[in-house]
Design a protein around this motif. Sequence first.
Motif, PDB file in Angstrom:
ATOM      1  N   LEU A  50    -121.088 -99.821   8.927  1.00  0.00           N
ATOM      2  CA  LEU A  50    -122.039-100.842   8.478  1.00  0.00           C
ATOM      3  C   LEU A  50    -123.456-100.445   8.867  1.00  0.00           C
ATOM      4  O   LEU A  50    -123.687 -99.924   9.965  1.00  0.00           O
ATOM      5  CB  LEU A  50    -121.702-102.196   9.108  1.00  0.00           C
ATOM      6  CG  LEU A  50    -120.295-102.727   8.850  1.00  0.00           C
ATOM      7  CD1 LEU A  50    -120.062-103.999   9.640  1.00  0.00           C
ATOM      8  CD2 LEU A  50    -120.064-102.969   7.366  1.00  0.00           C
ATOM      9  N   LYS A  51    -124.417-100.724   7.974  1.00  0.00           N
ATOM     10  CA  LYS A  51    -125.816-100.426   8.281  1.00  0.00           C
ATOM     11  C   LYS A  51    -126.270-101.271   9.461  1.00  0.00           C
ATOM     12  O   LYS A  51    -125.944-102.460   9.554  1.00  0.00           O
ATOM     13  CB  LYS A  51    -126.700-100.715   7.063  1.00  0.00           C
ATOM     14  CG  LYS A  51    -126.473 -99.762   5.918  1.00  0.00           C
ATOM     15  CD  LYS A  51    -127.310-100.140   4.717  1.00  0.00           C
ATOM     16  CE  LYS A  51    -126.990 -99.215   3.547  1.00  0.00           C
ATOM     17  NZ  LYS A  51    -127.618 -99.681   2.305  1.00  0.00           N
TER      18      LYS A  51
ATOM     19  N   SER B 121    -139.206-100.005   0.760  1.00  0.00           N
ATOM     20  CA  SER B 121    -139.115-101.060   1.766  1.00  0.00           C
ATOM     21  C   SER B 121    -138.629-100.460   3.077  1.00  0.00           C
ATOM     22  O   SER B 121    -138.126 -99.340   3.115  1.00  0.00           O
ATOM     23  CB  SER B 121    -138.175-102.176   1.300  1.00  0.00           C
ATOM     24  OG  SER B 121    -136.875-101.681   1.074  1.00  0.00           O
ATOM     25  N   GLU B 122    -138.782-101.253   4.134  1.00  0.00           N
ATOM     26  CA  GLU B 122    -138.276-100.847   5.439  1.00  0.00           C
ATOM     27  C   GLU B 122    -138.041-102.083   6.281  1.00  0.00           C
ATOM     28  O   GLU B 122    -138.763-103.074   6.156  1.00  0.00           O
ATOM     29  CB  GLU B 122    -139.235 -99.877   6.133  1.00  0.00           C
ATOM     30  CG  GLU B 122    -140.622-100.411   6.381  1.00  0.00           C
ATOM     31  CD  GLU B 122    -141.568 -99.348   6.929  1.00  0.00           C
ATOM     32  OE1 GLU B 122    -141.101 -98.384   7.563  1.00  0.00           O
ATOM     33  OE2 GLU B 122    -142.772 -99.489   6.721  1.00  0.00           O
ATOM     34  N   GLY B 123    -136.989-102.006   7.085  1.00  0.00           N
ATOM     35  CA  GLY B 123    -136.672-103.138   7.939  1.00  0.00           C
ATOM     36  C   GLY B 123    -135.346-102.946   8.647  1.00  0.00           C
ATOM     37  O   GLY B 123    -134.790-101.847   8.652  1.00  0.00           O
ATOM     38  N   HIS B 124    -134.868-104.018   9.218  1.00  0.00           N
ATOM     39  CA  HIS B 124    -133.673-103.972  10.060  1.00  0.00           C
ATOM     40  C   HIS B 124    -132.426-104.508   9.361  1.00  0.00           C
ATOM     41  O   HIS B 124    -132.501-105.437   8.559  1.00  0.00           O
ATOM     42  CB  HIS B 124    -133.898-104.801  11.328  1.00  0.00           C
ATOM     43  CG  HIS B 124    -134.891-104.197  12.243  1.00  0.00           C
ATOM     44  ND1 HIS B 124    -136.239-104.414  12.117  1.00  0.00           N
ATOM     45  CD2 HIS B 124    -134.745-103.358  13.292  1.00  0.00           C
ATOM     46  CE1 HIS B 124    -136.879-103.743  13.058  1.00  0.00           C
ATOM     47  NE2 HIS B 124    -135.994-103.092  13.784  1.00  0.00           N
ATOM     48  N   TYR B 125    -131.321-103.903   9.730  1.00  0.00           N
ATOM     49  CA  TYR B 125    -130.002-104.371   9.320  1.00  0.00           C
ATOM     50  C   TYR B 125    -129.218-104.754  10.562  1.00  0.00           C
ATOM     51  O   TYR B 125    -129.382-104.151  11.626  1.00  0.00           O
ATOM     52  CB  TYR B 125    -129.211-103.262   8.623  1.00  0.00           C
ATOM     53  CG  TYR B 125    -129.530-103.040   7.166  1.00  0.00           C
ATOM     54  CD1 TYR B 125    -128.887-103.778   6.185  1.00  0.00           C
ATOM     55  CD2 TYR B 125    -130.444-102.078   6.777  1.00  0.00           C
ATOM     56  CE1 TYR B 125    -129.149-103.557   4.841  1.00  0.00           C
ATOM     57  CE2 TYR B 125    -130.722-101.845   5.441  1.00  0.00           C
ATOM     58  CZ  TYR B 125    -130.064-102.594   4.471  1.00  0.00           C
ATOM     59  OH  TYR B 125    -130.325-102.373   3.149  1.00  0.00           O
ATOM     60  N   GLU B 126    -128.358-105.742  10.406  1.00  0.00           N
ATOM     61  CA  GLU B 126    -127.332-106.058  11.389  1.00  0.00           C
ATOM     62  C   GLU B 126    -126.050-106.256  10.595  1.00  0.00           C
ATOM     63  O   GLU B 126    -126.000-107.094   9.685  1.00  0.00           O
ATOM     64  CB  GLU B 126    -127.669-107.333  12.172  1.00  0.00           C
ATOM     65  CG  GLU B 126    -128.770-107.151  13.185  1.00  0.00           C
ATOM     66  CD  GLU B 126    -129.108-108.431  13.932  1.00  0.00           C
ATOM     67  OE1 GLU B 126    -128.407-109.455  13.766  1.00  0.00           O
ATOM     68  OE2 GLU B 126    -130.108-108.415  14.663  1.00  0.00           O
ATOM     69  N   ALA B 127    -125.037-105.475  10.910  1.00  0.00           N
ATOM     70  CA  ALA B 127    -123.735-105.578  10.239  1.00  0.00           C
ATOM     71  C   ALA B 127    -123.887-105.567   8.717  1.00  0.00           C
ATOM     72  O   ALA B 127    -123.317-106.403   8.015  1.00  0.00           O
ATOM     73  CB  ALA B 127    -122.981-106.817  10.712  1.00  0.00           C
ATOM     74  N   ASP B 128    -124.693-104.620   8.201  1.00  0.00           N
ATOM     75  CA  ASP B 128    -124.877-104.392   6.766  1.00  0.00           C
ATOM     76  C   ASP B 128    -125.694-105.473   6.050  1.00  0.00           C
ATOM     77  O   ASP B 128    -125.715-105.531   4.834  1.00  0.00           O
ATOM     78  CB  ASP B 128    -123.512-104.238   6.073  1.00  0.00           C
ATOM     79  CG  ASP B 128    -123.492-103.032   5.135  1.00  0.00           C
ATOM     80  OD1 ASP B 128    -124.241-102.076   5.374  1.00  0.00           O
ATOM     81  OD2 ASP B 128    -122.732-103.066   4.153  1.00  0.00           O
ATOM     82  N   LYS B 129    -126.374-106.344   6.797  1.00  0.00           N
ATOM     83  CA  LYS B 129    -127.199-107.397   6.196  1.00  0.00           C
ATOM     84  C   LYS B 129    -128.642-107.218   6.649  1.00  0.00           C
ATOM     85  O   LYS B 129    -128.911-106.942   7.823  1.00  0.00           O
ATOM     86  CB  LYS B 129    -126.702-108.769   6.623  1.00  0.00           C
ATOM     87  CG  LYS B 129    -125.235-108.978   6.338  1.00  0.00           C
ATOM     88  CD  LYS B 129    -125.013-110.144   5.487  1.00  0.00           C
ATOM     89  CE  LYS B 129    -123.516-110.280   5.352  1.00  0.00           C
ATOM     90  NZ  LYS B 129    -122.973-110.908   4.371  1.00  0.00           N
ATOM     91  N   LYS B 130    -129.575-107.413   5.711  1.00  0.00           N
ATOM     92  CA  LYS B 130    -130.992-107.336   6.044  1.00  0.00           C
ATOM     93  C   LYS B 130    -131.362-108.535   6.898  1.00  0.00           C
ATOM     94  O   LYS B 130    -131.047-109.682   6.550  1.00  0.00           O
ATOM     95  CB  LYS B 130    -131.845-107.319   4.776  1.00  0.00           C
ATOM     96  CG  LYS B 130    -131.705-106.048   3.979  1.00  0.00           C
ATOM     97  CD  LYS B 130    -132.545-106.088   2.715  1.00  0.00           C
ATOM     98  CE  LYS B 130    -132.392-104.792   1.930  1.00  0.00           C
ATOM     99  NZ  LYS B 130    -133.154-104.837   0.664  1.00  0.00           N
TER     100      LYS B 130
END
Length: 156
Positions: free
Chosen positions: A64-65, A80-89
């Motif tokens: 998972l991302k 774009s750029e940013g954070h993922y937790e468990a494949d979710k933005k």
Amino acid sequence: MRLILILCLICNFAFAQKSYQKNYFDDGKIESAGWVENGKKVKYWRHYHTNGNVKSEGHYKNGLKTKFWKLYRANGRKESEGHYEADKKVKWWIFYDNNGHVNHKCQLRNNQKNGYCLMYKNEKLTSAIKYSLGKKIKEWTDFRSFKKENRLRDLQ
């Protein structure tokens, strides 16, 4: 002696499970490259467009991302750029226009706008919009009214 053999087998099993993998498009160009452990993507990966330019890059955990990612258009400009937790933005994401300038910055949760979005035009802040679970609640076009109605620490 038996203990040494068991330790060697355990070490061999542990190290054999993690490998660097490259995947290719049908035409032989690279599609993606990164680490696999126990059949799942882990650590740093890079994905490519069919023209060879980087499409995205970031980290995986258990397939998972996770953590910080960058996404690019086929022409190589940042999308774009940013954070993922468990494949979710999640958290703050920055989105760029076709010229590579910031278009908007948004707080996301579970892949949807949830919190504030700061909108830009020609690299200048034009408005702030508040969202809840992807639905627009309110928009401000001047800083004074935004500051009066909101806590600035919510922008963190």
